[in-house]
Structure formats: C-alpha cells, structure tokens
Design a protein around this motif. Structure first.
Motif, PDB file in Angstrom:
ATOM      1  N   LEU A   1     -20.023  11.640 -16.222  1.00 12.90           N
ATOM      2  CA  LEU A   1     -20.944  12.193 -17.212  1.00 12.90           C
ATOM      3  C   LEU A   1     -21.286  11.148 -18.266  1.00 12.90           C
ATOM      4  O   LEU A   1     -22.456  10.987 -18.640  1.00 12.90           O
ATOM      5  CB  LEU A   1     -20.305  13.420 -17.867  1.00 12.90           C
ATOM      6  CG  LEU A   1     -21.119  14.079 -18.998  1.00 12.90           C
ATOM      7  CD1 LEU A   1     -22.450  14.576 -18.448  1.00 12.90           C
ATOM      8  CD2 LEU A   1     -20.327  15.214 -19.634  1.00 12.90           C
ATOM      9  N   GLY A   2     -20.257  10.418 -18.747  1.00 17.36           N
ATOM     10  CA  GLY A   2     -20.508   9.392 -19.749  1.00 17.36           C
ATOM     11  C   GLY A   2     -21.421   8.298 -19.249  1.00 17.36           C
ATOM     12  O   GLY A   2     -22.355   7.878 -19.935  1.00 17.36           O
ATOM     13  N   ALA A   3     -21.160   7.824 -18.020  1.00 15.07           N
ATOM     14  CA  ALA A   3     -22.006   6.770 -17.461  1.00 15.07           C
ATOM     15  C   ALA A   3     -23.440   7.264 -17.285  1.00 15.07           C
ATOM     16  O   ALA A   3     -24.402   6.548 -17.545  1.00 15.07           O
ATOM     17  CB  ALA A   3     -21.429   6.290 -16.136  1.00 15.07           C
ATOM     18  N   GLY A   4     -23.587   8.532 -16.847  1.00 13.54           N
ATOM     19  CA  GLY A   4     -24.930   9.076 -16.668  1.00 13.54           C
ATOM     20  C   GLY A   4     -25.674   9.215 -17.984  1.00 13.54           C
ATOM     21  O   GLY A   4     -26.864   8.880 -18.080  1.00 13.54           O
ATOM     22  N   LEU A   5     -24.986   9.708 -19.018  1.00 19.85           N
ATOM     23  CA  LEU A   5     -25.622   9.847 -20.325  1.00 19.85           C
ATOM     24  C   LEU A   5     -26.020   8.491 -20.896  1.00 19.85           C
ATOM     25  O   LEU A   5     -27.087   8.347 -21.502  1.00 19.85           O
ATOM     26  CB  LEU A   5     -24.669  10.558 -21.286  1.00 19.85           C
ATOM     27  CG  LEU A   5     -24.440  12.049 -21.026  1.00 19.85           C
ATOM     28  CD1 LEU A   5     -23.392  12.595 -21.980  1.00 19.85           C
ATOM     29  CD2 LEU A   5     -25.748  12.831 -21.164  1.00 19.85           C
ATOM     30  N   ALA A   6     -25.149   7.496 -20.707  1.00 21.40           N
ATOM     31  CA  ALA A   6     -25.477   6.158 -21.201  1.00 21.40           C
ATOM     32  C   ALA A   6     -26.712   5.602 -20.511  1.00 21.40           C
ATOM     33  O   ALA A   6     -27.577   4.993 -21.135  1.00 21.40           O
ATOM     34  CB  ALA A   6     -24.285   5.223 -21.001  1.00 21.40           C
ATOM     35  N   THR A   7     -26.791   5.812 -19.195  1.00 24.85           N
ATOM     36  CA  THR A   7     -27.950   5.319 -18.453  1.00 24.85           C
ATOM     37  C   THR A   7     -29.229   6.009 -18.910  1.00 24.85           C
ATOM     38  O   THR A   7     -30.255   5.360 -19.150  1.00 24.85           O
ATOM     39  CB  THR A   7     -27.743   5.552 -16.943  1.00 24.85           C
ATOM     40  OG1 THR A   7     -26.544   4.879 -16.532  1.00 24.85           O
ATOM     41  CG2 THR A   7     -28.914   5.011 -16.144  1.00 24.85           C
TER      42      THR A   7
ATOM     43  N   PHE B   1     -29.648  -1.603 -29.914  1.00 21.10           N
ATOM     44  CA  PHE B   1     -28.595  -2.523 -30.347  1.00 21.10           C
ATOM     45  C   PHE B   1     -27.228  -1.826 -30.339  1.00 21.10           C
ATOM     46  O   PHE B   1     -26.237  -2.359 -29.841  1.00 21.10           O
ATOM     47  CB  PHE B   1     -28.924  -3.042 -31.751  1.00 21.10           C
ATOM     48  CG  PHE B   1     -27.839  -3.888 -32.350  1.00 21.10           C
ATOM     49  CD1 PHE B   1     -27.691  -5.211 -31.968  1.00 21.10           C
ATOM     50  CD2 PHE B   1     -26.969  -3.348 -33.291  1.00 21.10           C
ATOM     51  CE1 PHE B   1     -26.681  -5.998 -32.526  1.00 21.10           C
ATOM     52  CE2 PHE B   1     -25.963  -4.129 -33.841  1.00 21.10           C
ATOM     53  CZ  PHE B   1     -25.816  -5.444 -33.459  1.00 21.10           C
ATOM     54  N   VAL B   2     -27.191  -0.602 -30.886  1.00 23.28           N
ATOM     55  CA  VAL B   2     -25.935   0.138 -30.939  1.00 23.28           C
ATOM     56  C   VAL B   2     -25.455   0.471 -29.535  1.00 23.28           C
ATOM     57  O   VAL B   2     -24.265   0.342 -29.220  1.00 23.28           O
ATOM     58  CB  VAL B   2     -26.106   1.425 -31.771  1.00 23.28           C
ATOM     59  CG1 VAL B   2     -24.867   2.316 -31.653  1.00 23.28           C
ATOM     60  CG2 VAL B   2     -26.366   1.074 -33.233  1.00 23.28           C
ATOM     61  N   LEU B   3     -26.363   0.893 -28.663  1.00 24.29           N
ATOM     62  CA  LEU B   3     -25.985   1.242 -27.295  1.00 24.29           C
ATOM     63  C   LEU B   3     -25.394   0.037 -26.586  1.00 24.29           C
ATOM     64  O   LEU B   3     -24.392   0.140 -25.873  1.00 24.29           O
ATOM     65  CB  LEU B   3     -27.213   1.750 -26.521  1.00 24.29           C
ATOM     66  CG  LEU B   3     -26.932   2.245 -25.092  1.00 24.29           C
ATOM     67  CD1 LEU B   3     -26.142   3.541 -25.137  1.00 24.29           C
ATOM     68  CD2 LEU B   3     -28.225   2.456 -24.328  1.00 24.29           C
ATOM     69  N   GLY B   4     -26.006  -1.132 -26.783  1.00 20.94           N
ATOM     70  CA  GLY B   4     -25.522  -2.325 -26.114  1.00 20.94           C
ATOM     71  C   GLY B   4     -24.213  -2.851 -26.669  1.00 20.94           C
ATOM     72  O   GLY B   4     -23.400  -3.416 -25.945  1.00 20.94           O
TER      73      GLY B   4
ATOM     74  N   GLY C   1     -29.733   7.471 -21.784  1.00 25.23           N
ATOM     75  CA  GLY C   1     -30.027   7.035 -23.141  1.00 25.23           C
ATOM     76  C   GLY C   1     -30.690   5.671 -23.174  1.00 25.23           C
ATOM     77  O   GLY C   1     -31.648   5.440 -23.919  1.00 25.23           O
ATOM     78  N   GLY C   2     -30.196   4.758 -22.335  1.00 24.04           N
ATOM     79  CA  GLY C   2     -30.792   3.435 -22.279  1.00 24.04           C
ATOM     80  C   GLY C   2     -32.221   3.465 -21.788  1.00 24.04           C
ATOM     81  O   GLY C   2     -33.106   2.806 -22.353  1.00 24.04           O
ATOM     82  N   VAL C   3     -32.483   4.247 -20.718  1.00 30.37           N
ATOM     83  CA  VAL C   3     -33.849   4.354 -20.185  1.00 30.37           C
ATOM     84  C   VAL C   3     -34.784   4.969 -21.222  1.00 30.37           C
ATOM     85  O   VAL C   3     -35.912   4.503 -21.430  1.00 30.37           O
ATOM     86  CB  VAL C   3     -33.847   5.200 -18.889  1.00 30.37           C
ATOM     87  CG1 VAL C   3     -35.271   5.512 -18.449  1.00 30.37           C
ATOM     88  CG2 VAL C   3     -33.111   4.454 -17.777  1.00 30.37           C
ATOM     89  N   PHE C   4     -34.312   6.027 -21.910  1.00 34.24           N
ATOM     90  CA  PHE C   4     -35.136   6.675 -22.928  1.00 34.24           C
ATOM     91  C   PHE C   4     -35.481   5.707 -24.050  1.00 34.24           C
ATOM     92  O   PHE C   4     -36.635   5.616 -24.487  1.00 34.24           O
ATOM     93  CB  PHE C   4     -34.404   7.895 -23.480  1.00 34.24           C
ATOM     94  CG  PHE C   4     -35.088   8.526 -24.664  1.00 34.24           C
ATOM     95  CD1 PHE C   4     -36.179   9.366 -24.482  1.00 34.24           C
ATOM     96  CD2 PHE C   4     -34.642   8.264 -25.956  1.00 34.24           C
ATOM     97  CE1 PHE C   4     -36.819   9.938 -25.571  1.00 34.24           C
ATOM     98  CE2 PHE C   4     -35.273   8.834 -27.046  1.00 34.24           C
ATOM     99  CZ  PHE C   4     -36.376   9.669 -26.853  1.00 34.24           C
TER     100      PHE C   4
END
Length: 409
Positions: free
Chosen positions: A119-125, A208-211, A127-130
């Motif tokens: 779930l975490g990996a999916g949400l991160a992906t 920046f925060v996501l990365g 979020g990054g695409v968005f």
C-alpha cells in the motif's frame, strides 16, 4: 543448570590440563547450549562470537581463553607448556551484536506488514505521478499567465527603432519598462500569475519532500528459527572440484546434521554443497515434499544428479522428501540478466504449479555473487523471502521491501 556454576567449554585435553594447573575450578563441558546458562553463571572457552553474545544476553559472564598463536601452531592440540609459551590467559568480554535481529511473531503479522508495504509503495507511486503531472500543468499555467500579464502591461510591446543608437535604445527601453499600463485587465493577469506561482512553489516543494523523505529501502531481518518452513526453494548449485566430488562417498551412513556441521576434521571436509544442504534443512518437515528448483551452470549441470541423490538421502531421515528439478538451461553465473531471468522463470513455474509466493524461499548462498544479488533483488516488494547461510551454518531469512518510510523510522 544451577546458577553460579563455572563451565569450561572445550574438548582439548591440553586446555583442561592448563586450567587445572592454574587452579581454575570449573566443570568441563564438551558442548554448550547458550539456553542452558543464566545470570550468575560463568562460561570459559574459545567460543564463536555469536555464541558468546547469546551467553552474555542471558546474563551470564563470558571469559575467553586467549592465545597468541603463531601460524605453525594453529590447527593442532597444544599441551599446557605450549599454552604457557603462547601467552595463554583468561579475559572477560562483554559481547553484543552490532544489530539486533528482528523476528516475526507469526504469518498474520508478516502478511500485514507485506500489505502495508505494498500500500505504501502504491501510494508513493501515485503521489509521485500526480505531483509530476501537476508540476507540468502549473508550469504551463504560470508561463501563460506571465505572457498574458506582459501583454496587458505593455500592449504596444517593447519595440526599439532600428536606427536608434545604443544609448537612445537603452533610454527607450527603460522608459517603456517603468511606464506599464496599469488597469483592471493587467491587475487580473497579475493576480492569475501570482496564484500560478504559489501553486508552482507548492507542487515542486511536494516533489522535493517526496524525493527526500519517502521511498527509502527497508530490509527486515529475521532468524530462520522464527519462520515457518517453505514448500518450495529456488537455489543455485556450484560445481564441485573432483577431489570434493570423490569424497562424497564418505558421507554414506552419515546423518544430515553431521554432514552440515562446520567440521574440518570430517572425512568429507568442507564442500560447497553443504551450504545448499543447510539451507534446505530448515524447510525439511516430516511427511512434507519440498520442491527444489536448481539453477545450474555449465560446470555444475552434470553434477545435479549426484547432488539430488545426496540431498534426497539426507532428507529422508527427517521423513521429508525432496523433488529436485533443474530450472531451465545451464547458465553463465556471471551474467546478471540471464540469472535474473532464470530466477524469475523458476518462480513463475512454481506459481503455475500452484505454489503461492508465501510458499517459496529464494536461497542466495550458493553460486556467484552475481547469483546472490539477482536472487535477492527479484524478491523486492513481493511476498518472497530470500535466505542466506553463513560460514558457521546459520540460516538467515530476509524480507526486502521499498515502502513509504519517513526518514529516521
């Protein structure tokens, strides 16, 4: 075992005689299980580091028999006089592991962690695409707003007559720049550009925060004894040199634990397949059939039948049965892409045959370092564990994941 006892762990008569000469009153023990000691006990010997750490962890005191041995004195029994000559002495050590292994309580907890990781990996992906899409749109909006604002402020443009000299041109440009048209239209465009700028800053700050704060690798480690046995194993098989292959005949009649033991004095000595056998031993449960997909090199392919016969005979004493198959064509163990594809193909074949990912363990011990890396990487973010067997014969199981994890967790 009674509290407060002094135990001298060792099988060498010279060491026991040296201890008696020094007046050390201790009970000689040929083999010690750390679980048998407790607070107040003292253990004397030359034990492996992990055993000494286990003794200290149980509140006992560990005293090491220290010897400054030259190279030519290693590997043989010493008498008390030789031990004195080599500086024999007792020193206390407080041994603690650099990292504490994390054990998993049960499969429910394991599956819950796996679900949270996915779930975490999916949400991160997502979020990054968005955020990337939003950044592109907001950048385009900001550029358009600036263009519209410039058109509203300077509707005639900033044209400079070609016949004007440098000084005159500079004066004309300065006058035009400081006399923009300020009206309702230009004010609206200015507000639009400012709003676009705010959203642009927010979007890039989010990227920046996501990365910087998420998407870091976390590897969970657990002792093999804390995990259930698997029904299928994927492993590589290294080729044995002829002398080691010839010595396999000396294992006839030997038990599995004896063949797996780290014992240079054994008739068969040390050989590469011991690591395979140690990895398989964890999964041998009475009455169970364990499927083994074996990656072979061009050198080890002709030896697969010999390995299958040895492993099958030793497994039979546990009541288990091994179903050993060659996984695809012989490989070049130095070719990462081929090895990774072969491991993936073996996993796919097991899945096709009805094995769930949770039933499969990928062993990364045998073969080359390339085989170990490829086998470990392919388990990332899957319900797959990979195992590694240490030189001392301990089996470690790893669960590698890439979840959302804030820095410092």
């Amino acid at each position: 075992m009674a509290e407060g006892r002094v135990l001298f762990v060792g099988r060498h008569p010279g060491a026991l005689a040296w201890a008696a000469r020094r007046g050390i009153v201790a009970e000689p023990v040929a083999h010690l299980d750390p679980a048998e000691v407790g607070p107040g006990d003292r253990v004397v010997g030359t034990l492996p580091v992990h055993v000494a750490a286990a003794i200290v962890a149980r509140g006992a005191r560990y005293t090491h028999l220290v010897l400054d041995l030259p190279a030519d004195a290693r590997g043989r029994d010493l008498d008390p006089d030789e031990m004195e000559r080599f500086g024999a002495r007792l020193e206390d050590f407080a041994v603690v592991p650099a990292t504490t292994p994390r054990t998993e309580p049960d499969d429910a907890a394991e599956n819950g962690r796996a679900g949270r990781g996915r779930l975490g990996a999916g949400l991160a992906t997502l979020g990054g695409v968005f955020l990337l899409g939003a950044a592109a749109l907001v950048t385009s909006w900001f550029a358009s707003a600036l263009e519209a604002l410039a058109g509203a402020l300077w509707p005639q443009g900033l044209e400079i007559p070609p016949e004007a000299g440098f000084g005159e041109a500079l004066g004309l440009r300065a006058v035009d720049l400081v006399t923009p048209r300020l009206d309702a239209a230009s004010g609206a465009h200015a507000a639009d550009a400012l709003l676009a700028l705010v959203f642009l800053v927010i979007t890039y700050l989010g990227l920046f925060v996501l990365g910087r704060r998420v998407l870091r690798t976390r590897i969970g480690v657990s002792l093999a004894s804390a995990r259930r046995a698997r029904r299928a194993v994927v492993m590589a098989l290294s080729a044995l040199p002829p002398p080691s292959l010839d010595r396999l005949a000396t294992t006839a009649g030997a038990r599995l634990d004896a063949v797996c033991a780290v014992d240079d004095a054994a008739p068969w000595g040390r050989f590469a397949w011991q690591q395979n056998l140690r990895a398989l031993r964890h999964h041998l449960v009475g009455g169970r059939t364990v499927r083994v997909e074996v990656l072979v090199s061009r050198e080890s392919a002709p030896q697969l039948d010999a390995f299958a016969a040895l492993a099958g005979r030793l497994a039979a004493e546990t009541g288990a049965r091994l179903e050993i198959r060659q996984a695809g064509a012989p490989l070049d163990f130095a070719d990462y892409q081929d090895v990774e594809a072969a491991v993936a193909s073996a996993i796919a074949q097991l899945a096709k045959d009805g094995f769930a990912f949770g039933d499969i363990c990928i062993d990364t011990t045998a073969g080359t370092k390339v085989v170990s890396i490829a086998s470990a990487v392919i388990t990332m973010n899957k319900d797959l564990e990979f195992s590694y067997v240490t030189e001392q014969g301990r089996v470690w199981l790893f669960d590698a994941r890439l979840p959302i994890a804030w820095r410092g967790e």
